[in-house]
Write a protein that holds these residues in place. Structure first.
Motif, PDB file in Angstrom:
ATOM      1  N   TRP A  49       0.455  -1.364   0.107  1.00  0.00           N
ATOM      2  CA  TRP A  49       0.035   0.195  -0.294  1.00  0.00           C
ATOM      3  C   TRP A  49       0.881   1.326  -0.274  1.00  0.00           C
ATOM      4  O   TRP A  49      -0.229   2.256  -0.618  1.00  0.00           O
ATOM      5  N   GLY A  50       2.188   1.440  -0.334  1.00  0.00           N
ATOM      6  CA  GLY A  50       3.273   2.268   0.209  1.00  0.00           C
ATOM      7  C   GLY A  50       2.412   3.145   0.981  1.00  0.00           C
ATOM      8  O   GLY A  50       2.279   3.451   2.572  1.00  0.00           O
ATOM      9  N   PRO A  51       2.711   4.603   0.737  1.00  0.00           N
ATOM     10  CA  PRO A  51       3.010   4.612  -0.681  1.00  0.00           C
ATOM     11  C   PRO A  51       4.761   4.932  -0.746  1.00  0.00           C
ATOM     12  O   PRO A  51       4.969   4.788   0.375  1.00  0.00           O
ATOM     13  N   TYR A  52       4.794   4.459  -2.358  1.00  0.00           N
ATOM     14  CA  TYR A  52       6.213   4.429  -2.571  1.00  0.00           C
ATOM     15  C   TYR A  52       6.775   5.450  -3.078  1.00  0.00           C
ATOM     16  O   TYR A  52       6.059   6.620  -4.003  1.00  0.00           O
ATOM     17  N   ALA A  53       8.193   5.546  -3.599  1.00  0.00           N
ATOM     18  CA  ALA A  53       8.471   6.646  -4.138  1.00  0.00           C
ATOM     19  C   ALA A  53      10.201   6.251  -4.020  1.00  0.00           C
ATOM     20  O   ALA A  53      10.258   5.581  -3.373  1.00  0.00           O
ATOM     21  N   ILE A  54      11.123   7.105  -5.168  1.00  0.00           N
ATOM     22  CA  ILE A  54      12.160   6.901  -5.262  1.00  0.00           C
ATOM     23  C   ILE A  54      12.873   8.032  -4.752  1.00  0.00           C
ATOM     24  O   ILE A  54      12.550   9.462  -4.468  1.00  0.00           O
ATOM     25  N   GLU A  64      13.754   2.168 -17.196  1.00  0.00           N
ATOM     26  CA  GLU A  64      14.022   0.352 -18.005  1.00  0.00           C
ATOM     27  C   GLU A  64      15.262   0.465 -17.363  1.00  0.00           C
ATOM     28  O   GLU A  64      15.509  -0.944 -17.446  1.00  0.00           O
ATOM     29  N   SER A  65      16.211   1.369 -18.094  1.00  0.00           N
ATOM     30  CA  SER A  65      18.212   0.762 -17.816  1.00  0.00           C
ATOM     31  C   SER A  65      17.911   0.500 -16.536  1.00  0.00           C
ATOM     32  O   SER A  65      18.987  -0.810 -16.302  1.00  0.00           O
ATOM     33  N   CYS A  66      17.260   1.081 -14.888  1.00  0.00           N
ATOM     34  CA  CYS A  66      17.868  -0.005 -13.753  1.00  0.00           C
ATOM     35  C   CYS A  66      16.809  -0.943 -12.826  1.00  0.00           C
ATOM     36  O   CYS A  66      16.605  -0.782 -12.251  1.00  0.00           O
ATOM     37  N   SER A  67      15.864  -1.256 -14.248  1.00  0.00           N
ATOM     38  CA  SER A  67      15.016  -2.680 -14.185  1.00  0.00           C
ATOM     39  C   SER A  67      14.108  -2.043 -13.337  1.00  0.00           C
ATOM     40  O   SER A  67      13.568  -3.049 -12.329  1.00  0.00           O
ATOM     41  N   GLN A  68      13.555  -1.080 -13.247  1.00  0.00           N
ATOM     42  CA  GLN A  68      12.991  -0.231 -12.573  1.00  0.00           C
ATOM     43  C   GLN A  68      11.036  -0.190 -13.351  1.00  0.00           C
ATOM     44  O   GLN A  68      11.045  -0.832 -14.040  1.00  0.00           O
ATOM     45  N   HIS A  69      10.287  -0.192 -12.704  1.00  0.00           N
ATOM     46  CA  HIS A  69       8.975   0.432 -13.210  1.00  0.00           C
ATOM     47  C   HIS A  69       8.567   1.316 -13.462  1.00  0.00           C
ATOM     48  O   HIS A  69       9.875   2.419 -13.886  1.00  0.00           O
ATOM     49  N   TYR A  71       7.723   4.698 -13.750  1.00  0.00           N
ATOM     50  CA  TYR A  71       6.608   5.341 -13.270  1.00  0.00           C
ATOM     51  C   TYR A  71       6.067   6.078 -13.835  1.00  0.00           C
ATOM     52  O   TYR A  71       4.597   7.091 -13.236  1.00  0.00           O
ATOM     53  N   LEU A  72       6.598   7.200 -14.759  1.00  0.00           N
ATOM     54  CA  LEU A  72       5.686   8.304 -15.841  1.00  0.00           C
ATOM     55  C   LEU A  72       5.271   7.720 -17.307  1.00  0.00           C
ATOM     56  O   LEU A  72       4.789   8.112 -17.833  1.00  0.00           O
ATOM     57  N   GLY A  73       5.618   6.121 -17.051  1.00  0.00           N
ATOM     58  CA  GLY A  73       4.661   5.847 -18.394  1.00  0.00           C
ATOM     59  C   GLY A  73       3.438   5.611 -17.609  1.00  0.00           C
ATOM     60  O   GLY A  73       2.543   5.817 -18.721  1.00  0.00           O
ATOM     61  N   MET A  74       3.224   5.269 -16.514  1.00  0.00           N
ATOM     62  CA  MET A  74       1.784   4.393 -15.949  1.00  0.00           C
ATOM     63  C   MET A  74       2.112   4.658 -14.289  1.00  0.00           C
ATOM     64  O   MET A  74       2.743   3.759 -14.292  1.00  0.00           O
ATOM     65  N   PRO A  75       1.272   5.340 -13.141  1.00  0.00           N
ATOM     66  CA  PRO A  75       0.818   4.451 -12.080  1.00  0.00           C
ATOM     67  C   PRO A  75       0.761   3.295 -12.533  1.00  0.00           C
ATOM     68  O   PRO A  75       0.387   2.477 -13.271  1.00  0.00           O
ATOM     69  N   GLU A  76       1.596   1.795 -11.607  1.00  0.00           N
ATOM     70  CA  GLU A  76       2.117   0.662 -11.564  1.00  0.00           C
ATOM     71  C   GLU A  76       0.372   0.188 -11.335  1.00  0.00           C
ATOM     72  O   GLU A  76      -0.300  -1.240 -11.846  1.00  0.00           O
ATOM     73  N   ASP A 137      22.562   3.677 -12.298  1.00  0.00           N
ATOM     74  CA  ASP A 137      22.085   3.113 -12.854  1.00  0.00           C
ATOM     75  C   ASP A 137      21.984   2.062 -11.621  1.00  0.00           C
ATOM     76  O   ASP A 137      21.079   2.733 -10.854  1.00  0.00           O
ATOM     77  N   SER A 138      21.731   0.486 -11.688  1.00  0.00           N
ATOM     78  CA  SER A 138      21.277  -0.285 -10.942  1.00  0.00           C
ATOM     79  C   SER A 138      21.479   0.229  -9.119  1.00  0.00           C
ATOM     80  O   SER A 138      20.291   0.166  -8.006  1.00  0.00           O
ATOM     81  N   ASN A 139      22.617   0.484  -8.543  1.00  0.00           N
ATOM     82  CA  ASN A 139      23.394   0.881  -7.668  1.00  0.00           C
ATOM     83  C   ASN A 139      22.070   3.035  -7.164  1.00  0.00           C
ATOM     84  O   ASN A 139      22.595   2.764  -5.895  1.00  0.00           O
ATOM     85  N   SER A 140      21.999   2.343  -7.972  1.00  0.00           N
ATOM     86  CA  SER A 140      20.848   4.169  -7.678  1.00  0.00           C
ATOM     87  C   SER A 140      19.764   4.074  -6.852  1.00  0.00           C
ATOM     88  O   SER A 140      18.961   5.130  -7.063  1.00  0.00           O
ATOM     89  N   VAL A 141      18.979   3.299  -7.103  1.00  0.00           N
ATOM     90  CA  VAL A 141      17.631   2.425  -6.884  1.00  0.00           C
ATOM     91  C   VAL A 141      18.110   2.593  -5.317  1.00  0.00           C
ATOM     92  O   VAL A 141      18.602   1.911  -4.441  1.00  0.00           O
ATOM     93  N   MET A 142      16.829   3.204  -4.752  1.00  0.00           N
ATOM     94  CA  MET A 142      16.528   3.020  -3.303  1.00  0.00           C
ATOM     95  C   MET A 142      14.956   3.791  -3.488  1.00  0.00           C
ATOM     96  O   MET A 142      14.693   4.975  -4.324  1.00  0.00           O
ATOM     97  N   CYS A 143      14.142   2.934  -2.073  1.00  0.00           N
ATOM     98  CA  CYS A 143      12.642   3.329  -2.523  1.00  0.00           C
ATOM     99  C   CYS A 143      12.811   4.116  -1.788  1.00  0.00           C
ATOM    100  O   CYS A 143      12.607   3.039  -0.198  1.00  0.00           O
TER     101      CYS A 143
END
Length: 162
Positions: A49-54, A64-69, A71-76, A137-143
């Motif tokens: 239920w989140g709310p989630y953020a990056i 996409e290049s970081c294997s994430q959804h 969200y600018l395309g469409m909310p999950e 890159d993928s090391n920049s991913v934190m939610c």
């Protein structure tokens, strides 16, 4: 999210002007995601239920290049709702949402939590990849996980439509 499901459903219904499309949305919520696993999890499992953020804004533009959804395309949850409706009745509502909704980035102040050191490390990874590669890159991913606590309006700093 759990507190906001009715409001979300009403917002979705207001987007649609076709009675059949609205009825499909009502049925999808009523059956609680009986056909699509991801939609079912979003509306029934508090863990989702989140709310989630990056943490890193730039990541939204390189999801996409970081294997994430994307969200600018469409909310999950909208992607998941559309999957539920597509499976149930072969009706694809996604193009309607793509036409009528505008992506936005919402900057807000989060309540402090115990992950500050982790956030700092991720920010440093982002700075490194941005400097060396020009993109995150993928090391920049934190939610961020709000753990079903809504972000109050006074904590919102800015909304940027992209």
């Amino acid at each position: 999210m759990g507190q906001r499901l009715d409001s979300l459903k009403e917002t979705i219904l207001a987007t649609l002007d076709n009675d059949q499309h609205q009825e499909q949305v009502r049925q999808a919520f009523a059956r609680k995601g009986g056909y699509a696993y991801h939609f079912r999890e979003k509306i029934t499992n508090p863990m989702h239920w989140g709310p989630y953020a990056i943490l890193i804004r730039e990541l939204a533009f390189h999801a996409e290049s970081c294997s994430q959804h994307d969200y600018l395309g469409m909310p999950e949850i909208i992607d998941d709702l559309c999957e539920e409706i597509r499976i149930a009745g072969e009706l694809d509502l996604l193009p309607i949402f793509q036409e009528r909704w505008r992506p936005a980035l919402v900057k807000f102040v989060a309540v402090s939590d115990s992950l500050v050191e982790t956030y700092l490390g991720v920010a440093l990874c982002y700075l490194r990849s941005a400097l060396l590669e020009g993109v995150p890159d993928s090391n920049s991913v934190m939610c961020f996980d709000g753990e079903n606590t809504p972000i109050s309006p006074e904590r919102i700093i800015r909304v940027d439509f992209v």
